[in-house]
Design a protein around this motif. Structure first.
Motif, PDB file in Angstrom:
ATOM      1  N   THR A 140       1.187  -1.014   0.492  1.00  0.00           N
ATOM      2  CA  THR A 140       0.119   0.144   0.129  1.00  0.00           C
ATOM      3  C   THR A 140       0.897   0.804  -0.278  1.00  0.00           C
ATOM      4  O   THR A 140       0.882   2.382  -0.863  1.00  0.00           O
ATOM      5  CB  THR A 140      -1.090  -0.540   1.283  1.00  0.00           C
ATOM      6  N   MET A 141       1.914   0.957   0.705  1.00  0.00           N
ATOM      7  CA  MET A 141       2.672   2.326   1.129  1.00  0.00           C
ATOM      8  C   MET A 141       3.155   2.823  -0.269  1.00  0.00           C
ATOM      9  O   MET A 141       3.747   4.028  -0.897  1.00  0.00           O
ATOM     10  CB  MET A 141       3.691   2.051   1.944  1.00  0.00           C
ATOM     11  N   ALA A 142       3.517   1.949  -1.209  1.00  0.00           N
ATOM     12  CA  ALA A 142       4.141   1.625  -2.468  1.00  0.00           C
ATOM     13  C   ALA A 142       3.017   1.967  -3.976  1.00  0.00           C
ATOM     14  O   ALA A 142       3.649   3.010  -4.617  1.00  0.00           O
ATOM     15  CB  ALA A 142       4.775   0.495  -3.143  1.00  0.00           C
ATOM     16  N   ALA A 143       2.425   1.795  -3.499  1.00  0.00           N
ATOM     17  CA  ALA A 143       0.883   1.877  -4.423  1.00  0.00           C
ATOM     18  C   ALA A 143       0.203   3.839  -3.960  1.00  0.00           C
ATOM     19  O   ALA A 143       0.822   4.764  -5.278  1.00  0.00           O
ATOM     20  CB  ALA A 143       0.269   1.266  -3.701  1.00  0.00           C
ATOM     21  N   ASN A 144       0.736   3.872  -2.996  1.00  0.00           N
ATOM     22  CA  ASN A 144       0.352   5.329  -2.454  1.00  0.00           C
ATOM     23  C   ASN A 144       1.552   6.484  -3.184  1.00  0.00           C
ATOM     24  O   ASN A 144       1.665   7.361  -3.890  1.00  0.00           O
ATOM     25  CB  ASN A 144       0.767   5.507  -1.268  1.00  0.00           C
ATOM     26  N   ALA A 145       2.967   6.169  -2.984  1.00  0.00           N
ATOM     27  CA  ALA A 145       4.090   6.534  -3.768  1.00  0.00           C
ATOM     28  C   ALA A 145       4.071   6.320  -5.871  1.00  0.00           C
ATOM     29  O   ALA A 145       4.424   7.591  -6.186  1.00  0.00           O
ATOM     30  CB  ALA A 145       5.409   5.437  -3.959  1.00  0.00           C
ATOM     31  N   ILE A 146       3.528   5.674  -5.629  1.00  0.00           N
ATOM     32  CA  ILE A 146       3.326   5.240  -7.279  1.00  0.00           C
ATOM     33  C   ILE A 146       2.002   6.381  -7.896  1.00  0.00           C
ATOM     34  O   ILE A 146       1.965   7.572  -9.201  1.00  0.00           O
ATOM     35  CB  ILE A 146       2.640   4.094  -7.484  1.00  0.00           C
ATOM     36  N   LEU A 147       1.304   6.802  -7.033  1.00  0.00           N
ATOM     37  CA  LEU A 147       0.415   7.643  -7.533  1.00  0.00           C
ATOM     38  C   LEU A 147       0.541   8.211  -6.885  1.00  0.00           C
ATOM     39  O   LEU A 147       0.250   9.810  -8.095  1.00  0.00           O
ATOM     40  CB  LEU A 147      -1.078   7.539  -6.331  1.00  0.00           C
ATOM     41  N   GLU A 148       1.307   9.029  -6.113  1.00  0.00           N
ATOM     42  CA  GLU A 148       1.627  10.650  -6.004  1.00  0.00           C
ATOM     43  C   GLU A 148       2.803  11.441  -7.133  1.00  0.00           C
ATOM     44  O   GLU A 148       2.071  11.897  -7.324  1.00  0.00           O
ATOM     45  CB  GLU A 148       2.869  10.429  -4.789  1.00  0.00           C
ATOM     46  N   ASN A 149       3.379   9.979  -7.698  1.00  0.00           N
ATOM     47  CA  ASN A 149       4.687  10.414  -8.680  1.00  0.00           C
ATOM     48  C   ASN A 149       3.827  10.854  -9.958  1.00  0.00           C
ATOM     49  O   ASN A 149       4.233  11.824 -10.466  1.00  0.00           O
ATOM     50  CB  ASN A 149       4.978   9.354  -8.677  1.00  0.00           C
ATOM     51  N   ALA A 150       3.073  10.214 -10.049  1.00  0.00           N
ATOM     52  CA  ALA A 150       2.400  10.070 -11.284  1.00  0.00           C
ATOM     53  C   ALA A 150       1.270  11.392 -11.674  1.00  0.00           C
ATOM     54  O   ALA A 150       1.479  12.383 -12.200  1.00  0.00           O
ATOM     55  CB  ALA A 150       1.494   9.393 -11.705  1.00  0.00           C
ATOM     56  N   HIS A 151       0.769  11.571 -10.192  1.00  0.00           N
ATOM     57  CA  HIS A 151      -0.114  12.655 -10.128  1.00  0.00           C
ATOM     58  C   HIS A 151       1.074  14.133 -10.439  1.00  0.00           C
ATOM     59  O   HIS A 151       0.281  15.212 -10.763  1.00  0.00           O
ATOM     60  CB  HIS A 151      -0.709  13.408  -8.357  1.00  0.00           C
ATOM     61  N   SER A 152       2.326  14.333  -9.369  1.00  0.00           N
ATOM     62  CA  SER A 152       3.354  15.347  -9.810  1.00  0.00           C
ATOM     63  C   SER A 152       3.412  15.258 -11.352  1.00  0.00           C
ATOM     64  O   SER A 152       3.689  16.246 -11.512  1.00  0.00           O
ATOM     65  CB  SER A 152       4.135  14.952  -8.862  1.00  0.00           C
ATOM     66  N   LEU A 153       4.011  14.184 -12.261  1.00  0.00           N
ATOM     67  CA  LEU A 153       3.795  14.466 -12.921  1.00  0.00           C
ATOM     68  C   LEU A 153       2.889  14.983 -14.061  1.00  0.00           C
ATOM     69  O   LEU A 153       3.724  15.887 -15.187  1.00  0.00           O
ATOM     70  CB  LEU A 153       4.753  12.993 -13.887  1.00  0.00           C
ATOM     71  N   ARG A 154       1.884  14.551 -13.803  1.00  0.00           N
ATOM     72  CA  ARG A 154       0.418  15.331 -14.491  1.00  0.00           C
ATOM     73  C   ARG A 154       0.414  16.327 -14.489  1.00  0.00           C
ATOM     74  O   ARG A 154       0.679  16.900 -15.470  1.00  0.00           O
ATOM     75  CB  ARG A 154      -0.557  14.481 -14.135  1.00  0.00           C
ATOM     76  N   VAL A 155       0.868  17.789 -13.151  1.00  0.00           N
ATOM     77  CA  VAL A 155       0.780  18.696 -13.226  1.00  0.00           C
ATOM     78  C   VAL A 155       2.103  18.908 -13.816  1.00  0.00           C
ATOM     79  O   VAL A 155       1.915  20.522 -14.187  1.00  0.00           O
ATOM     80  CB  VAL A 155       1.004  18.958 -11.599  1.00  0.00           C
ATOM     81  N   PHE A 156       3.142  18.782 -13.800  1.00  0.00           N
ATOM     82  CA  PHE A 156       4.151  19.022 -14.628  1.00  0.00           C
ATOM     83  C   PHE A 156       3.552  18.916 -16.121  1.00  0.00           C
ATOM     84  O   PHE A 156       4.491  19.945 -16.800  1.00  0.00           O
ATOM     85  CB  PHE A 156       5.120  18.092 -14.278  1.00  0.00           C
ATOM     86  N   ALA A 157       3.081  18.746 -16.548  1.00  0.00           N
ATOM     87  CA  ALA A 157       3.021  18.022 -18.029  1.00  0.00           C
ATOM     88  C   ALA A 157       2.334  19.400 -18.243  1.00  0.00           C
ATOM     89  O   ALA A 157       2.053  19.611 -19.299  1.00  0.00           O
ATOM     90  CB  ALA A 157       2.416  16.857 -17.833  1.00  0.00           C
ATOM     91  N   THR A 158       1.344  19.640 -17.340  1.00  0.00           N
ATOM     92  CA  THR A 158       0.117  20.082 -17.502  1.00  0.00           C
ATOM     93  C   THR A 158       1.013  22.060 -17.283  1.00  0.00           C
ATOM     94  O   THR A 158       0.348  22.761 -19.024  1.00  0.00           O
ATOM     95  CB  THR A 158      -1.570  20.782 -16.736  1.00  0.00           C
ATOM     96  N   ILE A 159       1.230  22.121 -16.615  1.00  0.00           N
ATOM     97  CA  ILE A 159       2.584  23.280 -16.474  1.00  0.00           C
ATOM     98  C   ILE A 159       3.174  23.080 -18.078  1.00  0.00           C
ATOM     99  O   ILE A 159       3.583  24.615 -18.648  1.00  0.00           O
ATOM    100  CB  ILE A 159       3.915  23.245 -15.389  1.00  0.00           C
ATOM    101  N   CYS A 160       3.923  22.763 -18.738  1.00  0.00           N
ATOM    102  CA  CYS A 160       4.811  22.586 -19.623  1.00  0.00           C
ATOM    103  C   CYS A 160       3.678  23.179 -20.933  1.00  0.00           C
ATOM    104  O   CYS A 160       4.191  23.367 -21.900  1.00  0.00           O
ATOM    105  CB  CYS A 160       5.198  21.680 -19.637  1.00  0.00           C
ATOM    106  N   GLN A 161       2.412  22.245 -20.870  1.00  0.00           N
ATOM    107  CA  GLN A 161       1.929  22.606 -21.967  1.00  0.00           C
ATOM    108  C   GLN A 161       1.206  23.410 -21.978  1.00  0.00           C
ATOM    109  O   GLN A 161       1.716  23.908 -23.001  1.00  0.00           O
ATOM    110  CB  GLN A 161       0.561  21.388 -21.962  1.00  0.00           C
ATOM    111  N   ARG A 162       1.616  24.248 -20.914  1.00  0.00           N
ATOM    112  CA  ARG A 162       0.897  26.048 -20.897  1.00  0.00           C
ATOM    113  C   ARG A 162       2.450  26.774 -21.953  1.00  0.00           C
ATOM    114  O   ARG A 162       1.598  28.028 -22.291  1.00  0.00           O
ATOM    115  CB  ARG A 162       0.183  25.852 -19.696  1.00  0.00           C
ATOM    116  N   GLN A 163       3.130  26.398 -20.976  1.00  0.00           N
ATOM    117  CA  GLN A 163       3.950  26.917 -21.009  1.00  0.00           C
ATOM    118  C   GLN A 163       4.483  26.482 -22.703  1.00  0.00           C
ATOM    119  O   GLN A 163       5.891  27.063 -23.848  1.00  0.00           O
ATOM    120  CB  GLN A 163       5.632  26.032 -20.880  1.00  0.00           C
TER     121      GLN A 163
END
Length: 273
Positions: free
Chosen positions: A174-197
């Protein structure tokens, strides 16, 4: 609210019990979209925990209030509260300066900076400055999330080897699954910002990496049918499909991606990054 009045009349308005009940009241008001009332309650909670000099509680209270202000699109005020929360988390005794909680706060700060740059009256140079700051914050958030995921996967592998088991302990999984979700979410936010740029290729790389994290590997496979993983996968895939369309990429690949999203069975409705 009646129970809080009783506690106040009994001189117990500053107790832990009172604080917990104020917190529940604030949560109920947010769920009812009564944001002005929620803001008033959350400001009282923040004052209470600041008096008690509990920095992590104050950080959480500041972040909760920032969330309510974000819902009202009061980006500058929300950003100030999140900066305060970040300072409190990094300064807390025994709290690692690059902990997952710090990474989550940085991710939220990136979103607020991105949204704040879209405000009326922003000039082109000011808009770009907001996005630049958002990009820098998101980059650090991704770095923290990636380190935490690597650590979680190593712990699982080590525990599995030591126990000679077919799979790690459920709590470690479960700890690892939560880390997977956090990483994916952060990457998606990063992608959104790059898209705006208009950094479209970089945004695409972040989204593809997020999808791989969510779908590749034994732990990801074990949790692929859970609601949080399906929802995050759906968001990443839809955003990638839209990005591919924007770049005029192969229509068949885009269609296949949308088919994968449909197969997840997640109800689609707009949500903030």
């Amino acid at each position: 609210k009646q129970s809080l009045d009783i506690l106040e009349a009994a001189g117990m308005s500053e107790t832990s019990t009172s604080l917990q009940r104020w917190g529940r009241l604030a949560q109920m008001l947010v769920e009812l979209s009564m944001f002005a009332e929620a803001e008033s309650v959350q400001r009282r909670i923040l004052q209470m925990v600041q008096k008690r000099e509990r920095s992590l509680q104050a950080a959480t209270a500041a972040e909760n209030l920032a969330g309510t202000l974000e819902a009202a699109q009061r980006w500058e005020e929300a950003a100030e509260l999140l900066r305060s929360a970040l300072d409190l988390r990094r300064a807390a005794d025994g709290h690692h300066p690059d902990s997952p909680a710090v990474g989550r706060t940085l991710r939220r700060m990136a979103v607020v900076e991105m949204q704040g740059g879209l405000g009326d009256g922003r000039g082109e140079s000011e808009h770009k400055a907001y996005l630049k700051r958002a990009n820098e914050l998101a980059h650090v958030a991704v770095h923290i999330a990636s380190n935490e995921l690597s650590r979680a996967l190593q712990v699982c592998q080590r525990a599995q080897t030591q126990a000679k088991a077919s799979a790690p302990h459920p709590k470690l999984m479960t700890m690892a699954a939560n880390a997977i979700l956090e990483n994916a979410h952060s990457l998606r936010v990063f992608a959104t910002i790059c898209q705006r740029q208009k950094k479209l290729k970089e945004a695409e790389q972040h989204l593809r990496r997020a999808i791989d994290i969510l779908t590749v590997g034994p732990i990801a496979q074990s949790f692929k049918n859970t609601a949080p993983v399906k929802e995050e996968s759906s968001k990443c895939m839809l955003q990638l499909a839209e990005l591919m369309e924007e770049q005029g990429e192969d229509a068949t690949a885009i269609s296949q991606l949308r088919t994968r999203v449909f197969a997840l069975g997640v109800e689609q409705h707009p949500k903030p990054a």
